[in-house]
Design a protein around this motif. Structure first.
Motif, PDB file in Angstrom:
ATOM      1  N   VAL A  93       0.851  -1.040  -0.064  1.00 61.61           N
ATOM      2  CA  VAL A  93       0.018   0.223  -0.117  1.00 61.61           C
ATOM      3  C   VAL A  93       0.839   1.385   0.077  1.00 61.61           C
ATOM      4  O   VAL A  93       1.901   1.264   0.765  1.00 61.61           O
ATOM      5  CB  VAL A  93      -0.870   0.174   1.118  1.00 61.61           C
ATOM      6  CG1 VAL A  93      -1.749   1.302   1.258  1.00 61.61           C
ATOM      7  CG2 VAL A  93      -1.983  -1.331   1.140  1.00 61.61           C
ATOM      8  N   VAL A  94       0.403   2.211  -0.864  1.00 63.54           N
ATOM      9  CA  VAL A  94       1.135   3.619  -0.849  1.00 63.54           C
ATOM     10  C   VAL A  94      -0.153   4.518  -0.392  1.00 63.54           C
ATOM     11  O   VAL A  94      -1.114   4.432  -0.961  1.00 63.54           O
ATOM     12  CB  VAL A  94       1.643   3.956  -2.284  1.00 63.54           C
ATOM     13  CG1 VAL A  94       1.981   5.507  -2.107  1.00 63.54           C
ATOM     14  CG2 VAL A  94       2.883   3.247  -2.398  1.00 63.54           C
ATOM     15  N   ASN A  95       0.153   5.053   0.787  1.00 71.08           N
ATOM     16  CA  ASN A  95      -0.893   6.060   1.239  1.00 71.08           C
ATOM     17  C   ASN A  95      -0.505   7.517   0.796  1.00 71.08           C
ATOM     18  O   ASN A  95       0.613   8.099   1.210  1.00 71.08           O
ATOM     19  CB  ASN A  95      -0.920   5.906   2.732  1.00 71.08           C
ATOM     20  CG  ASN A  95      -1.842   6.703   3.529  1.00 71.08           C
ATOM     21  OD1 ASN A  95      -2.714   7.494   2.694  1.00 71.08           O
ATOM     22  ND2 ASN A  95      -1.930   6.786   4.652  1.00 71.08           N
ATOM     23  N   LEU A  96      -1.563   8.259   0.204  1.00 77.04           N
ATOM     24  CA  LEU A  96      -1.303   9.617  -0.099  1.00 77.04           C
ATOM     25  C   LEU A  96      -1.924  10.564   0.827  1.00 77.04           C
ATOM     26  O   LEU A  96      -1.869  11.576   0.443  1.00 77.04           O
ATOM     27  CB  LEU A  96      -1.669   9.896  -1.566  1.00 77.04           C
ATOM     28  CG  LEU A  96      -1.231   8.868  -2.539  1.00 77.04           C
ATOM     29  CD1 LEU A  96      -1.768   9.312  -3.879  1.00 77.04           C
ATOM     30  CD2 LEU A  96       0.445   9.047  -2.821  1.00 77.04           C
ATOM     31  N   GLY A  97      -2.433  10.079   1.836  1.00 78.14           N
ATOM     32  CA  GLY A  97      -3.454  10.982   2.676  1.00 78.14           C
ATOM     33  C   GLY A  97      -4.547  11.238   2.461  1.00 78.14           C
ATOM     34  O   GLY A  97      -5.594  11.242   3.244  1.00 78.14           O
ATOM     35  N   TYR A  98      -5.067  11.693   0.962  1.00 81.18           N
ATOM     36  CA  TYR A  98      -6.393  11.575   0.536  1.00 81.18           C
ATOM     37  C   TYR A  98      -7.106  10.532   0.207  1.00 81.18           C
ATOM     38  O   TYR A  98      -8.153  10.173   0.008  1.00 81.18           O
ATOM     39  CB  TYR A  98      -6.407  12.848  -0.357  1.00 81.18           C
ATOM     40  CG  TYR A  98      -5.911  12.527  -1.738  1.00 81.18           C
ATOM     41  CD1 TYR A  98      -6.645  12.109  -2.778  1.00 81.18           C
ATOM     42  CD2 TYR A  98      -4.621  12.763  -2.034  1.00 81.18           C
ATOM     43  CE1 TYR A  98      -6.112  11.682  -3.922  1.00 81.18           C
ATOM     44  CE2 TYR A  98      -4.044  12.405  -3.279  1.00 81.18           C
ATOM     45  CZ  TYR A  98      -4.754  11.961  -4.307  1.00 81.18           C
ATOM     46  OH  TYR A  98      -4.388  11.546  -5.384  1.00 81.18           O
ATOM     47  N   ALA A  99      -6.000   9.424  -0.325  1.00 82.90           N
ATOM     48  CA  ALA A  99      -6.527   8.053  -0.897  1.00 82.90           C
ATOM     49  C   ALA A  99      -5.311   7.364  -0.717  1.00 82.90           C
ATOM     50  O   ALA A  99      -4.074   7.717  -0.616  1.00 82.90           O
ATOM     51  CB  ALA A  99      -6.897   8.296  -2.335  1.00 82.90           C
ATOM     52  N   ALA A 100      -5.524   5.890  -0.634  1.00 83.75           N
ATOM     53  CA  ALA A 100      -4.248   5.098  -0.641  1.00 83.75           C
ATOM     54  C   ALA A 100      -4.582   3.918  -1.620  1.00 83.75           C
ATOM     55  O   ALA A 100      -5.771   3.517  -1.987  1.00 83.75           O
ATOM     56  CB  ALA A 100      -4.231   4.278   0.825  1.00 83.75           C
TER      57      ALA A 100
END
Length: 568
Positions: free
Chosen positions: A34-41
Motif C-alpha cells: 500500500v502507498v498512502n497519499l493521505g487523501y487516498a491509498a
C-alpha cells in the motif's frame, strides 16, 4: 484540510505541490503493498518475477489524477481532485492492481473505453520508499490523438533493469472529439486541447505525489512516440515557455505532426459533431447539449469526422502559436532533450506502396494529399532537394524511396533535428542527444517487407514486442536473442538519460557511447544509429554525422512550416 499534515508551496512552473509529513499511517491490505497519499491509498501488485539487476517491481494502476470529465466537465480542462488529507490519513485502500479503462477511441464503439479515464499507472522498485528520491520517467502513448491506451506500454522492464532504481509512470488522456473538440463555441464555454491539459495535469500530479512511491519530483523525464512524441514537443513549448515545465528532461520519438486545423476547419468539424449528436451548431446551446448528450450520441459524433482530424490546435493559451514557430523564436522551456526517429518512418505514411509510386508526378502528388495546404511552388522546390533516382548522385533507389523520405522528413524526422538544434544553440543546453532507430519491427516487416524500419519500430523494442490493433488490444511478441539484446541496450540508454541526463552514463558495458548532438569541439551534428546485432549480447549501433543534405532538407521544411498559414 488538516494543515498540520499538509504544506503548500508554488513551483516556478506555477504548480502547487503538496508536501506531506511522515505522520501518515502505514496502511495494510491483503491485496498487496500500500502507498498512502493521505487523501487516498492504493494497493499494488508485486507478483512480477525478480529480475537480474534489481529487486522485483510493484505496479499501481488506475490511479485517478483528476475528476472524471463527465457531464458539465466534458470539453473542459481537467479539474483537480480534493487532495486534502482525510481523517489523518486513515483512508480506504483502493485496489490498484490493474490498469484502468482506456479512453474512448476512434472509431468509437459503445462499451469500448470510457469517458471516466483520467488515470495513471506507477511502476516502482518494490523496496523503494519515500525519501529514496529515484528519477522518474512519464510515458505518453501513441495513437494519432484519436486512439491509444497505456496497456500497450508496460514499463516493468525499464524499472527492473535500471541498476540504481527509477520510477515509471504512464497516463491516459482524452482523445479525438472528447479530448480535442475546438472552435468558437468551445473557446467561449470550454477548453480547447483538453487532452494536452490532461497530460499536463498528470505530470503535475506526479510532481505532487511521486515521492510517496520513492520518486524524486524534481527529476522527471517525459517520453512519447508519434502522437506521444508530438505531445512531448507541445509540453516543451506549452505557454510559449513562459511558465517553465514541470519536468527536467524530455524524449521525443518519431515526433508525429499532421496539418493543424484552421478556424474554418474547426467550425466545420464542430458542425459535423453537433449534427451527429443532434445538437445546435453554435453558441452556449451547442455546448450545453453536447454535455448532456448520451454516450451513444457522443460515439456517433466521434465517428462523424475523418479519422484523426480532431486533434491539437493553436488555442492562444496552452499553445499560443504553432510549435514550429515557438521553437524557431526560442519560446519554449529549457530541458535536457533526446529526439529521434525510425529510418523509414515515412514509408508508413507516404500514401502508397512501391508499385503505386513510380513517377515524378506520383512523388509530387501522393505524399501531399496529407498536406493540401502545401503550394505547388513549395512542391517544386522540394523535388529539387530530393533528386530523382535517375539523377547522378541521387541517394534514392526508387521514386517510392524518394517520396517516402520526403514524407518522413515532413511528418517526423525534421522536427527532432529542429528542436535539437534550437535547444543546443538558442538555449545552450549541453545534454541534447539524437538518434535514428534502424531495426525494424519484425511483425510489421513480415506483413509489409517494403516498409523497412517502419514507424513504431522503436516502441516494439522498448515495450516487450508491442503491437496494437484498433479497439482490439495489444499483442506482445517474444524477442529472439539479438532482439532482446537491442531492447536491453536501448532501455539502458533511455533510463540512463532519465537518471542522469546522459544516455551513456549508465549504458550497458557492451554498448557504444552515445555522443551529444552538438558540442563546441565538433562541427558536425551527431546521432546514434540503433541497430540490431548478429550475436547475442551485442548490437550493431554506431554514431553517425547528419549529412549536409539532410540538414538542408530539414531547414527547408522547418522554414516552410514557420511561414505557412496551416502548419505544425
Amino acid at each position: 484540510m488538516q494543515l498540520a499534515n499538509l504544506a503548500l508551496f508554488v513551483l516556478s512552473a506555477g504548480v502547487v505541490r503538496a508536501t506531506q509529513d511522515a505522520s501518515l499511517p502505514q496502511l495494510q491490505s491483503p491485496l498487496g503493498p500500500v502507498v498512502n497519499l493521505g487523501y487516498a491509498a492504493f494497493a499494488g501488485n508485486s507478483t512480477s518475477p525478480t529480475g537480474e539487476l534489481s529487486g522485483p517491481v510493484t505496479f499501481f494502476g488506475n490511479i485517478p489524477f483528476a475528476q472524471p470529465p463527465l457531464g458539465n466537465l466534458r470539453f473542459r480542462a481537467p479539474q483537480p481532485l480534493d487532495e486534502s488529507i482525510k481523517n489523518g490519513g486513515n483512508v480506504p485502500v483502493s485496489d490498484a492492481r490493474n490498469f484502468g479503462p482506456a479512453c474512448i477511441q476512434q472509431p468509437a464503439v459503445v462499451g469500448v473505453g470510457s469517458e471516466d479515464c483520467l488515470q495513471l499507472n506507477v511502476w516502482k522498485p518494490s523496496n523503494a520508499t519515500e525519501g529514496d528520491n529515484l528519477p522518474v520517467v512519464v510515458y505518453i502513448y501513441v495513437g494519432g490523438f484519436f486512439a491509444g491506451t497505456t496497456q500497450g506500454f508496460p514499463m516493468y522492464d525499464w524499472v527492473n533493469q535500471h541498476p540504481n532504481g527509477i520510477v515509471a509512470v504512464s497516463m491516459s488522456y482524452r482523445l479525438n472529439t472528447l479530448g480535442f473538440l475546438s472552435g468558437s463555441a468551445v473557446r467561449a464555454n470550454g477548453d480547447e486541447n483538453a487532452g494536452l491539459l490532461d497530460q499536463r495535469a498528470a505530470i503535475e500530479w506526479v510532481q505532487r505525489h511521486i515521492s510517496k512511491f520513492g520518486g524524486n519530483p524534481d527529476e522527471i523525464t517525459i517520453d512519447g512516440e508519434s502522437a506521444g512524441g508530438a505531445s512531448v514537443v507541445m509540453q516543451v513549448v506549452a505557454y510559449g515557455g513562459a511558465q517553465g515545465a514541470p519536468f527536467k528532461r524530455a524524449i521525443a520519438q518519431s515526433i508525429g505532426f499532421g496539418p493543424t486545423a484552421n478556424s474554418a476547419q474547426m467550425e466545420m468539424y464542430f458542425g459535423n459533431i453537433t449534427d451527429a449528436a443532434g445538437c445546435p451548431n453554435t453558441g452556449e446551446a451547442a455546448m450545453t447539449c453536447l454535455r448532456s448528450a448520451s454516450i451513444g450520441a457522443i460515439v456517433s459524433a466521434i465517428n462523424h469526422v475523418p479519422l484523426g482530424m480532431v486533434s491539437p490546435v493553436v488555442d492562444g493559451k496552452f499553445l499560443p502559436d504553432f510549435p514550429s514557430r515557438l521553437i524557431a523564436s526560442g519560446n519554449f522551456s529549457t530541458v535536457d532533450f533526446i529526439g529521434g526517429h525510425c529510418t523509414n518512418d515515412g514509408r508508413t505514411f507516404v500514401g502508397g506502396s512501391p508499385s503505386q509510386i513510380t513517377t515524378e508526378e506520383d512523388v509530387a502528388t501522393i505524399p501531399f494529399k496529407r498536406w493540401p495546404g502545401v503550394t505547388n511552388s513549395t512542391i517544386q522546390q522540394a523535388l529539387k532537394l530530393y533528386p530523382s533516382p535517375d539523377t547522378p548522385g541521387s541517394p534514392f533507389t526508387s521514386q517510392y524511396d524518394r517520396a517516402a523520405t520526403m514524407a518522413g522528413d515532413i511528418i517526423f524526422t525534421c522536427m527532432d533535428y529542429f528542436l535539437s538544434e534550437q535547444m543546443s544553440t538558442v538555449k545552450g543546453v549541453e545534454d541534447v542527444f539524437a538518434f535514428r532507430w534502424n531495426a525494424p519491427d519484425p511483425v510489421l516487416l513480415a506483413a509489409a517487407p517494403y516498409e523497412g524500419t517502419m514507424h513504431t519500430s522503436d516502441i516494439y523494442f522498448l515495450f516487450d514486442g508491442t503491437n496494437s490493433a484498433m479497439n482490439a488490444g495489444f499483442t506482445f511478441t517474444p524477442f529472439n536473442t539479438t532482439e532482446a539484446s537491442l531492447s536491453a541496450a536501448a532501455i539502458a540508454y533511455w533510463t540512463s538519460f532519465t537518471a542522469t541526463g546522459d544516455p551513456s552514463a549508465e549504458k550497458l558495458a557492451s554498448s557504444p557511447a552515445w555522443s551529444p548532438f552538438a558540442t563546441a569541439e565538433q562541427s558536425n551534428r551527431m546521432r546514434i544509429v540503433l541497430t540490431e546485432g548478429t550475436t547475442s549480447g551485442t548490437t550493431a549501433s554506431v554514431m553517425e554525422a547528419l549529412t549536409p543534405e539532410h540538414i538542408e532538407r530539414c531547414q527547408f521544411w522547418m522554414q516552410a512550416n514557420v511561414t505557412a498559414q496551416t502548419t505544425i
